[in-house]
Design a protein around this motif. Sequence first.
Motif, short mmCIF file in Angstrom:
data_model
loop_
_atom_site.label_atom_id
_atom_site.label_comp_id
_atom_site.label_asym_id
_atom_site.label_seq_id
_atom_site.Cartn_x
_atom_site.Cartn_y
_atom_site.Cartn_z
N SER A 151 21.43 119.99 7.41
CA SER A 151 22.83 120.42 7.37
C SER A 151 23.14 121.10 6.04
O SER A 151 22.82 120.56 4.98
CB SER A 151 23.76 119.22 7.55
N PRO A 152 23.79 122.25 6.09
CA PRO A 152 24.14 122.95 4.84
C PRO A 152 25.32 122.27 4.16
O PRO A 152 26.05 121.48 4.77
CB PRO A 152 24.53 124.35 5.33
N GLU A 153 25.53 122.59 2.90
CA GLU A 153 26.74 122.17 2.21
C GLU A 153 27.91 122.72 3.03
O GLU A 153 27.88 123.87 3.48
CB GLU A 153 26.75 122.74 0.79
N THR A 154 28.94 121.90 3.24
CA THR A 154 30.05 122.28 4.11
C THR A 154 31.38 121.97 3.43
O THR A 154 31.57 120.88 2.88
CB THR A 154 29.97 121.54 5.45
N VAL A 155 32.30 122.93 3.49
CA VAL A 155 33.65 122.73 3.00
C VAL A 155 34.50 122.27 4.18
O VAL A 155 34.47 122.89 5.25
CB VAL A 155 34.23 124.01 2.37
N ILE A 156 35.23 121.18 3.98
CA ILE A 156 36.04 120.60 5.06
C ILE A 156 37.48 120.47 4.60
O ILE A 156 37.75 119.93 3.53
CB ILE A 156 35.50 119.21 5.47
N VAL A 157 38.38 120.96 5.41
CA VAL A 157 39.81 120.76 5.18
C VAL A 157 40.32 119.89 6.33
O VAL A 157 40.14 120.23 7.50
CB VAL A 157 40.58 122.10 5.14
N ASP A 158 40.90 118.76 5.98
CA ASP A 158 41.46 117.84 6.96
C ASP A 158 42.96 117.72 6.72
O ASP A 158 43.40 117.68 5.57
CB ASP A 158 40.86 116.44 6.80
N PRO B 276 30.46 125.95 6.85
CA PRO B 276 29.26 125.85 6.02
C PRO B 276 29.31 126.85 4.87
O PRO B 276 29.83 127.96 5.03
CB PRO B 276 28.11 126.20 6.97
N VAL B 277 28.78 126.46 3.73
CA VAL B 277 28.70 127.37 2.59
C VAL B 277 27.46 128.23 2.80
O VAL B 277 26.33 127.72 2.83
CB VAL B 277 28.60 126.60 1.26
N PRO B 278 27.62 129.55 2.97
CA PRO B 278 26.45 130.40 3.23
C PRO B 278 25.58 130.56 1.99
O PRO B 278 26.08 130.65 0.87
CB PRO B 278 27.07 131.74 3.65
N ALA B 279 24.28 130.61 2.21
CA ALA B 279 23.33 130.80 1.10
C ALA B 279 23.40 132.23 0.56
O ALA B 279 23.13 132.47 -0.61
CB ALA B 279 21.92 130.48 1.58
N ASP B 280 23.80 133.18 1.41
CA ASP B 280 23.82 134.59 1.02
C ASP B 280 25.22 135.18 1.11
O ASP B 280 25.44 136.22 1.71
CB ASP B 280 22.85 135.38 1.91
N ALA B 281 26.17 134.51 0.49
CA ALA B 281 27.56 134.97 0.55
C ALA B 281 27.73 136.33 -0.10
O ALA B 281 27.15 136.60 -1.16
CB ALA B 281 28.47 133.95 -0.14
N VAL B 282 28.50 137.18 0.52
CA VAL B 282 28.81 138.51 -0.02
C VAL B 282 29.72 138.33 -1.24
O VAL B 282 29.55 138.95 -2.27
CB VAL B 282 29.48 139.40 1.04
N ASN B 283 30.70 137.45 -1.10
CA ASN B 283 31.63 137.14 -2.17
C ASN B 283 31.06 135.94 -2.93
O ASN B 283 30.84 134.88 -2.35
CB ASN B 283 32.98 136.79 -1.55
N LYS B 284 30.82 136.09 -4.19
CA LYS B 284 30.16 135.04 -4.98
C LYS B 284 31.12 133.99 -5.54
O LYS B 284 30.70 133.08 -6.24
CB LYS B 284 29.35 135.66 -6.13
N ARG B 285 32.41 134.10 -5.21
CA ARG B 285 33.34 133.06 -5.66
C ARG B 285 33.12 131.80 -4.84
O ARG B 285 32.78 131.83 -3.67
CB ARG B 285 34.78 133.55 -5.51
N SER B 286 33.37 130.68 -5.48
CA SER B 286 33.23 129.39 -4.80
C SER B 286 34.22 129.27 -3.66
O SER B 286 35.34 129.78 -3.75
CB SER B 286 33.48 128.28 -5.83
N MET B 287 33.82 128.61 -2.61
CA MET B 287 34.74 128.37 -1.48
C MET B 287 35.68 127.21 -1.81
O MET B 287 36.57 126.91 -1.03
CB MET B 287 33.93 128.04 -0.22
N TYR B 288 35.46 126.56 -2.91
CA TYR B 288 36.29 125.43 -3.30
C TYR B 288 36.52 125.49 -4.76
O TYR B 288 37.07 124.86 -5.45
CB TYR B 288 35.66 124.10 -2.87
#
Length: 163
Positions: free
Chosen positions: A126-133, A151-163
């Motif tokens: 399972s990849p690292e995952t951002v969850i909003v509840d 899921p946090v993509p390994a090859d994100a186009v935008n390099k800013r953190s999702m959190y």
Amino acid sequence: MKNLRIFGAALIAAATLATSASGETAKPAKKVILQQYELTQKNKTIVLQAYQELFGDHDLTALDRYWAANYIQHNPTMTDGRDAVKQLLEKMGVSHWPKQKVDFKRVIAEGDLVMTQVVQPKFGDSPETVIVDIFRVENGKIAEHWDVMQPVPADAVNKRSMY
């Protein structure tokens, strides 16, 4: 915590000014705002404790303590009721997962609603995952739930953190 006290004080001050300007007494407005603030804080504490005990400590008995028996689930892959949550977590083998301190990135609460943003670390395949509840609390129990998981993509186009 300091910011919440300042926010609470600002709400009381605003209510006092508004009611003073209208000639009404400020005491009832202050009392209502204070009660709302206290309810918000109580519900936030319930959700954070429940989340840590269930998803960090993997204590399935937390469901009986913190979730309403007739719990309403808005995740389309699950059915209503705390027993459905328990069955899913048992099937996933959560009791064998390592305990962890839940890393709450954001917590927003107002009245009966509490929103959390957490990061579930990578585990197995399972990849690292951002969850909003989003939880709705009623009578001291989690009564309703909505969530979004990404899921946090390994090859994100935008390099800013999702959190």
